[in-house]
Scaffold this active site. Structure first.
Site, PDB file in Angstrom:
ATOM      1  N   ASP A 125      -1.370   2.137  -2.145  1.00 57.52           N
ATOM      2  CA  ASP A 125      -1.860   3.003  -1.342  1.00 57.52           C
ATOM      3  C   ASP A 125      -2.437   1.672  -1.208  1.00 57.52           C
ATOM      4  O   ASP A 125      -3.058   0.415  -1.933  1.00 57.52           O
ATOM      5  CB  ASP A 125      -3.130   3.629  -1.575  1.00 57.52           C
ATOM      6  CG  ASP A 125      -4.074   3.667  -0.065  1.00 57.52           C
ATOM      7  OD1 ASP A 125      -3.219   4.573   0.557  1.00 57.52           O
ATOM      8  OD2 ASP A 125      -4.505   3.702   0.089  1.00 57.52           O
ATOM      9  N   SER A 126      -3.583   1.635  -0.321  1.00 52.88           N
ATOM     10  CA  SER A 126      -4.071   0.263   0.492  1.00 52.88           C
ATOM     11  C   SER A 126      -5.360   0.411  -1.090  1.00 52.88           C
ATOM     12  O   SER A 126      -6.079  -1.044  -1.065  1.00 52.88           O
ATOM     13  CB  SER A 126      -4.855   0.190   1.646  1.00 52.88           C
ATOM     14  OG  SER A 126      -5.272   1.422   1.849  1.00 52.88           O
ATOM     15  N   TYR A 129      -6.776  -1.670   5.126  1.00 49.57           N
ATOM     16  CA  TYR A 129      -6.107  -2.819   6.221  1.00 49.57           C
ATOM     17  C   TYR A 129      -5.451  -2.134   7.348  1.00 49.57           C
ATOM     18  O   TYR A 129      -5.215  -2.808   7.872  1.00 49.57           O
ATOM     19  CB  TYR A 129      -4.809  -1.675   4.898  1.00 49.57           C
ATOM     20  CG  TYR A 129      -3.689  -2.167   3.967  1.00 49.57           C
ATOM     21  CD1 TYR A 129      -4.627  -2.982   2.948  1.00 49.57           C
ATOM     22  CD2 TYR A 129      -2.365  -2.525   3.808  1.00 49.57           C
ATOM     23  CE1 TYR A 129      -3.980  -3.697   1.613  1.00 49.57           C
ATOM     24  CE2 TYR A 129      -2.114  -2.546   2.720  1.00 49.57           C
ATOM     25  CZ  TYR A 129      -2.606  -3.394   1.676  1.00 49.57           C
ATOM     26  OH  TYR A 129      -1.922  -3.475   0.119  1.00 49.57           O
ATOM     27  N   GLY A 130      -6.631  -1.344   7.513  1.00 46.83           N
ATOM     28  CA  GLY A 130      -6.453  -0.032   9.044  1.00 46.83           C
ATOM     29  C   GLY A 130      -7.425  -1.115   9.996  1.00 46.83           C
ATOM     30  O   GLY A 130      -6.712  -0.996  11.203  1.00 46.83           O
ATOM     31  N   CYS A 184      -0.390   5.401   2.057  1.00 49.79           N
ATOM     32  CA  CYS A 184      -0.904   4.751   2.473  1.00 49.79           C
ATOM     33  C   CYS A 184      -0.432   4.802   4.150  1.00 49.79           C
ATOM     34  O   CYS A 184       0.736   4.507   4.273  1.00 49.79           O
ATOM     35  CB  CYS A 184      -0.998   3.527   2.235  1.00 49.79           C
ATOM     36  SG  CYS A 184      -2.100   2.242   3.737  1.00 49.79           S
ATOM     37  N   ASN A 185      -0.635   5.255   4.942  1.00 48.21           N
ATOM     38  CA  ASN A 185      -0.610   5.864   6.539  1.00 48.21           C
ATOM     39  C   ASN A 185      -0.737   4.108   6.686  1.00 48.21           C
ATOM     40  O   ASN A 185       0.941   4.585   7.492  1.00 48.21           O
ATOM     41  CB  ASN A 185      -1.207   6.565   7.328  1.00 48.21           C
ATOM     42  CG  ASN A 185      -1.616   7.670   6.185  1.00 48.21           C
ATOM     43  OD1 ASN A 185      -0.892   9.402   7.284  1.00 48.21           O
ATOM     44  ND2 ASN A 185      -2.153   8.060   5.470  1.00 48.21           N
ATOM     45  N   THR A 186      -1.166   3.759   7.354  1.00 48.60           N
ATOM     46  CA  THR A 186      -0.730   2.897   7.956  1.00 48.60           C
ATOM     47  C   THR A 186      -0.231   1.384   7.657  1.00 48.60           C
ATOM     48  O   THR A 186       0.309   1.083   8.290  1.00 48.60           O
ATOM     49  CB  THR A 186      -2.540   1.560   7.349  1.00 48.60           C
ATOM     50  OG1 THR A 186      -3.361   2.357   7.843  1.00 48.60           O
ATOM     51  CG2 THR A 186      -2.752   0.394   7.981  1.00 48.60           C
ATOM     52  N   GLU A 212     -14.249   4.324  -0.309  1.00 47.98           N
ATOM     53  CA  GLU A 212     -14.084   2.999  -0.659  1.00 47.98           C
ATOM     54  C   GLU A 212     -16.203   2.241  -1.760  1.00 47.98           C
ATOM     55  O   GLU A 212     -15.458   2.475  -3.085  1.00 47.98           O
ATOM     56  CB  GLU A 212     -13.816   1.679  -0.769  1.00 47.98           C
ATOM     57  CG  GLU A 212     -12.178   2.251  -0.080  1.00 47.98           C
ATOM     58  CD  GLU A 212     -11.221   2.051  -1.482  1.00 47.98           C
ATOM     59  OE1 GLU A 212     -11.398   1.338  -2.555  1.00 47.98           O
ATOM     60  OE2 GLU A 212      -9.897   2.556  -1.004  1.00 47.98           O
ATOM     61  N   CYS A 219      -4.968   9.777   7.107  1.00 47.07           N
ATOM     62  CA  CYS A 219      -5.165   8.347   6.359  1.00 47.07           C
ATOM     63  C   CYS A 219      -5.715   8.850   4.953  1.00 47.07           C
ATOM     64  O   CYS A 219      -6.393   9.661   4.894  1.00 47.07           O
ATOM     65  CB  CYS A 219      -6.789   7.289   7.209  1.00 47.07           C
ATOM     66  SG  CYS A 219      -7.447   6.439   5.741  1.00 47.07           S
ATOM     67  N   THR A 220      -5.132   8.450   4.195  1.00 43.52           N
ATOM     68  CA  THR A 220      -5.263   8.908   2.578  1.00 43.52           C
ATOM     69  C   THR A 220      -6.848   9.053   2.089  1.00 43.52           C
ATOM     70  O   THR A 220      -6.854   9.637   1.319  1.00 43.52           O
ATOM     71  CB  THR A 220      -4.122   7.773   1.945  1.00 43.52           C
ATOM     72  OG1 THR A 220      -4.775   7.010   2.759  1.00 43.52           O
ATOM     73  CG2 THR A 220      -3.071   8.647   1.553  1.00 43.52           C
ATOM     74  N   HIS A 221      -7.476   8.649   2.679  1.00 42.99           N
ATOM     75  CA  HIS A 221      -9.003   7.696   2.471  1.00 42.99           C
ATOM     76  C   HIS A 221      -9.759   9.579   2.787  1.00 42.99           C
ATOM     77  O   HIS A 221     -10.430  10.248   2.005  1.00 42.99           O
ATOM     78  CB  HIS A 221     -10.022   7.269   2.480  1.00 42.99           C
ATOM     79  CG  HIS A 221      -9.667   5.437   1.837  1.00 42.99           C
ATOM     80  ND1 HIS A 221      -7.791   5.301   2.035  1.00 42.99           N
ATOM     81  CD2 HIS A 221      -9.880   5.478   1.357  1.00 42.99           C
ATOM     82  CE1 HIS A 221      -8.432   3.814   1.316  1.00 42.99           C
ATOM     83  NE2 HIS A 221      -8.856   4.400   0.816  1.00 42.99           N
TER      84      HIS A 221
HETATM   85  N1  DGL Z   1      -5.981   4.502   3.410  1.00 39.97           N
HETATM   86  C1  DGL Z   1      -4.969   4.090   4.294  1.00 39.97           C
HETATM   87  C2  DGL Z   1      -4.433   4.932   4.952  1.00 39.97           C
HETATM   88  O1  DGL Z   1      -4.062   5.453   4.712  1.00 39.97           O
HETATM   89  C3  DGL Z   1      -5.692   3.242   4.775  1.00 39.97           C
HETATM   90  C4  DGL Z   1      -6.975   2.713   4.217  1.00 39.97           C
HETATM   91  C5  DGL Z   1      -7.439   1.007   4.445  1.00 39.97           C
HETATM   92  O2  DGL Z   1      -7.931   0.713   6.008  1.00 39.97           O
HETATM   93  O3  DGL Z   1      -6.479   0.527   3.790  1.00 39.97           O
HETATM   94  O4  DGL Z   1      -4.172   4.328   5.798  1.00 39.97           O
END
Ligand code: DGL
Length: 281
Positions: free
Chosen positions: A17-18, A49-50, A80-82, A164, A196-198
């Site tokens: 993940d990011s 990453y987004g 990570c979805n992104t 975060e 988004c995993t967060h």
């Molecule tokens: N955790 C990442 C996701 O699932 C994105 C978070 C990020 O912006 O890095 O999309």
């Protein structure tokens, strides 16, 4: 980038993940598939990453794959979805084919889109990073599975930095979340995908704000169930259940915040925590 020398697999599932977010997926792997060895990598030094370009997300994800394969992972889940939306296809079709044809990389968009399509809900909301939303990966996957479903996607760029930072429970975060969810509620979505995993760090608040008419599945659980089926169907990957499975954690950052937040979220002490210099890969 230097490609690692072809090393042996070590019966490990890598989770990337990011940042911290992928722990919401790993937690469900540990719950539903506890007998496997896991190695988690969070690119906390470069999160989020987004908001980054497709090229940069690909480059960072590639370095993460190289690192995880160099550690002996047979299979990598890009939690990570992104990264799943922006980099997965190219990683599978080019990098993996040329370098590790006997290993696999999977993402999270497909299992969640399948869940959405199978839910029989006609209007589905997606909330994710700007990059995930702009990629239209969810819209496309869901529409491929069922053309009749309407998809409403919104970007929520402020949530990842707050999470975060360890601010998931603060009233300011709840206020921002409410504002992001308002248009989806107005448009009467029936199912909300936390893309988004967060965001599952905010799952309780999301459910409360959405109310009982909107189904909000725990994405980590959906991904874990899908991985269970995948592992049963792919014995050739050589992933075996073990009696004393390992859990190793790597972060690209060197500060202790990741370890502290990860221990709090997983509810257990992390023994094996190391830092990974992804720029070397
Ligand atoms: N955790 C990442 C996701 O699932 C994105 C978070 C990020 O912006 O890095 O999309």
């Amino acid at each position: 980038m230097k490609l690692s020398t072809k090393n042996k697999t070590k019966n490990i599932i890598g989770v990337f993940d990011s940042g911290l977010g992928g722990l919401t997926v790993l937690k469900n792997f540990l719950k539903f598939l506890p007998e496997y060895n896991y190695l988690y990598l969070g690119d906390n030094a470069r999160v989020p990453y987004g908001e980054k370009s497709t090229e940069v997300i690909y480059e960072y994800s590639l370095q993460a794959m190289e690192f995880l394969f160099s550690q002996g992972c047979n299979l990598i889940i890009i939690a990570c979805n992104t990264a799943s939306a922006q980099a997965l296809r190219k990683l599978q079709q080019e990098y993996l084919k040329q370098n590790y044809p006997d290993r696999k990389i999977l993402g999270v968009v497909r299992p969640l889109a399948e869940f959405a399509a199978e839910s029989k809900k006609d209007i589905i909301g997606i909330i994710g990073t700007r990059s995930t939303v702009n990629s239209q990966a969810y819209d496309n996957e869901i529409k491929n599975l069922n053309k009749k479903i309407k998809v409403q996607a919104i970007a929520a760029p402020l949530l990842v930095p707050l999470i975060e930072e360890g601010w998931a429970k603060k009233p300011e975060t709840k206020m921002i979340l409410k504002k992001y969810l308002r248009p989806l509620k107005t448009n009467k979505i029936k199912l909300l995908i936390l893309a988004c995993t967060h965001y599952p760090f905010l799952l309780k608040d999301v459910k409360r704000i959405c109310g009982k008419n909107i189904l909000v599945p725990n994405p980590g659980e959906v991904v874990a169930q899908s991985l269970k089926v995948y592992l049963n169907n792919h014995p050739e990957l050589g992933l075996k259940k073990t009696k004393n499975p390992s859990r190793n954690f790597y972060s690209s950052d060197k500060n202790g915040l990741f370890k502290k937040l990860a221990e709090k979220f997983l509810g257990k002490k992390i023994k094996e925590f190391k830092s990974a210099n992804l720029n070397d890969f």
